[in-house]
Design an enzyme around this catalytic site. Structure first.
Site, mmCIF file in Angstrom:
data_model
loop_
_atom_site.group_PDB
_atom_site.id
_atom_site.type_symbol
_atom_site.label_atom_id
_atom_site.label_comp_id
_atom_site.label_asym_id
_atom_site.label_seq_id
_atom_site.Cartn_x
_atom_site.Cartn_y
_atom_site.Cartn_z
ATOM 1 C CB CYS A 8 -0.965 -0.021 1.193
ATOM 2 S SG CYS A 8 -0.168 -0.022 2.806
ATOM 3 C CG ASN A 11 4.395 -1.761 5.171
ATOM 4 O OD1 ASN A 11 5.504 -2.076 5.576
ATOM 5 N ND2 ASN A 11 3.419 -2.629 5.122
ATOM 6 C CB CYS A 13 -3.658 1.524 7.114
ATOM 7 S SG CYS A 13 -3.446 2.974 8.162
ATOM 8 N NE ARG A 14 -4.454 1.560 1.805
ATOM 9 C CZ ARG A 14 -4.231 2.307 0.741
ATOM 10 N NH1 ARG A 14 -5.047 2.231 -0.290
ATOM 11 N NH2 ARG A 14 -3.194 3.118 0.685
ATOM 12 C CB SER A 15 0.296 -3.582 2.723
ATOM 13 O OG SER A 15 1.135 -2.634 3.322
ATOM 14 C CG ASP A 122 -5.287 5.803 2.618
ATOM 15 O OD1 ASP A 122 -5.303 5.363 3.783
ATOM 16 O OD2 ASP A 122 -4.426 6.580 2.179
#
Ligand code: 4NP
Length: 152
Positions: A8, A11, A13-15, A122
């Site tokens: 993301c 690195n 939150c999402r990934s 995001d």
């Protein structure tokens, strides 16, 4: 053993969420996979995942133990078999630095689950609902990835 990298922007939150979710699912499915995550920017290098991501993820039983933000590096493109971008901007940034011979490894994560939204939004500047949505989308795509790797 297959190697999978989730990417993301920051690195945090999402990934990291994708890494935590897929680690648990792969283990439960008996799949031996190497799993890592990275960001396209270095702003949060060395930081643990966002506390909101961890709070929401831990409620669903996911562990973020040992995760620290790092930026994508050139050797990632050779090392990993699959590199999954969380959104189209991440995908563009990855492809811009990925050697031609490895571009086939890079794709949007949600194409696996056929999600019409295509992108994991995001959640960084939003509220709780955004972090829950990330978990739902990532869980769906991870289920699809398990199926794909099992049949490979
Ligand atoms: P992520 O979220 O890409 O899911 O880790 C973000 C993290 C940090 C920033 C933006 C998005 N930031 O602007 O620092």
């Amino acid at each position: 053993m297959k190697k999978v990298l989730f990417v993301c922007l920051g690195n945090i939150c999402r990934s990291p969420t994708a890494e935590a979710v897929f680690k648990k699912m792969a283990k439960e499915a008996g799949l031996k996979v190497e799993i890592d995550s990275a960001g396209t920017i270095a702003t949060h290098t060395g930081e643990a995942p966002d506390s909101r991501s961890m709070e929401h993820g831990k409620k669903r039983g996911y562990s973020f133990h040992g995760q620290f933000s790092r930026k994508v590096k050139q050797s990632d493109f050779q090392y990993f078999d699959h590199i999954f971008a969380m959104d189209k901007s991440n995908l563009r940034d990855l492809l811009a630095q990925c050697p031609q011979e490895f571009q086939h490894k890079v794709q949007l994560f949600l194409t696996l689950s056929g999600d019409p939204e295509q992108e994991v939004p995001d959640p960084y500047y939003g509220g709780d609902a955004g972090f829950e949505r990330v978990l739902e989308l990532v869980e769906n795509a991870s289920t699809a990835l398990i199926t794909q790797l099992k049949s490979a």
